[in-house]
Design a protein around this motif. Structure first.
Motif, short mmCIF file in Angstrom:
data_model
loop_
_atom_site.label_atom_id
_atom_site.label_comp_id
_atom_site.label_asym_id
_atom_site.label_seq_id
_atom_site.Cartn_x
_atom_site.Cartn_y
_atom_site.Cartn_z
N VAL A 28 0.78 -1.10 0.31
CA VAL A 28 -0.26 -0.02 -0.07
C VAL A 28 0.86 1.76 0.06
O VAL A 28 0.63 2.12 -0.80
N CYS A 33 -0.66 2.03 -3.19
CA CYS A 33 -1.56 1.54 -4.35
C CYS A 33 -2.58 1.29 -3.08
O CYS A 33 -2.56 0.01 -2.04
N TYR A 35 -6.25 0.09 -1.47
CA TYR A 35 -6.80 -1.11 -2.41
C TYR A 35 -7.26 -1.62 -0.96
O TYR A 35 -6.30 -1.74 0.13
N GLN A 36 -7.55 -2.84 -0.66
CA GLN A 36 -8.34 -3.61 0.52
C GLN A 36 -7.34 -4.68 0.54
O GLN A 36 -7.23 -6.05 0.33
N GLU A 37 -5.92 -4.33 1.59
CA GLU A 37 -4.79 -5.42 1.89
C GLU A 37 -5.20 -6.49 2.28
O GLU A 37 -5.06 -7.65 2.26
N GLU A 132 -2.99 -4.43 -12.40
CA GLU A 132 -3.97 -4.81 -11.56
C GLU A 132 -2.95 -3.10 -10.38
O GLU A 132 -1.82 -3.19 -10.05
N ASP A 133 -4.18 -2.49 -9.51
CA ASP A 133 -3.89 -1.49 -9.31
C ASP A 133 -3.00 -0.83 -9.54
O ASP A 133 -1.64 -0.14 -8.69
#
Length: 145
Positions: A28, A33, A35-37, A132-133
């Motif tokens: 992250v 990035c 996103y929902q890690e 992706e991301d």
């Protein structure tokens, strides 16, 4: 250095905190990035790492989906990079899988810049590159057994 593998339920609170802290720091913050890690896969995954004196230095998670076994969240703590820990972690993980007599396709959505690293273990590309991301990835597969 110790090789460890544990289910989510067997992780201590301290181990879980270390894992999440490292994953957020790398995926992250460092890779920028959002996103929902932390996700539902964690609960059913095997968490695999190299540890020294209680500190996690390299980590990945191993989990089963309908299409086979998957590797994910592969990382080395920033201060321990360039010491061969990713190679050691993956070597020991593959040995563990083979010792379990598991016959499957092992899959990973690898960041494209790591393509040759995974190929050195026998992984083959099974997709074209995709984002992706915001990071270029490629799906790779290794037949086990």
């Amino acid at each position: 250095m110790e090789f460890k593998i544990q289910s989510f339920a067997d992780l201590s609170v301290y181990q879980l905190q270390q894992i999440y802290q490292l994953r957020v720091a790398v995926f992250v913050v460092e890779q920028d990035c959002a996103y929902q890690e932390v996700d539902e896969i964690d609960v059913n995954a095997q968490h695999v790492w190299l540890e020294e004196k209680g500190q996690i230095l390299a980590y990945l998670r191993l989990y089963q989906l309908a299409d086979g076994l998957h590797l994910g969240r592969v990382l080395v703590a920033p201060t321990y990079r360039s010491h061969g820990l990713a190679k050691q972690l993956l070597t020991q993980t593959l040995a563990y899988i083979r010792q379990q007599n598991i016959h499957t396709n092992l899959q990973i959505a690898a960041q494209s810049y790591l393509l040759s690293f995974y190929q050195s273990f026998g992984f083959q590309e099974v997709s074209t590159p995709y984002l992706e991301d915001g990071i270029e990835h490629v799906d790779m597969c290794l037949s086990i057994g």
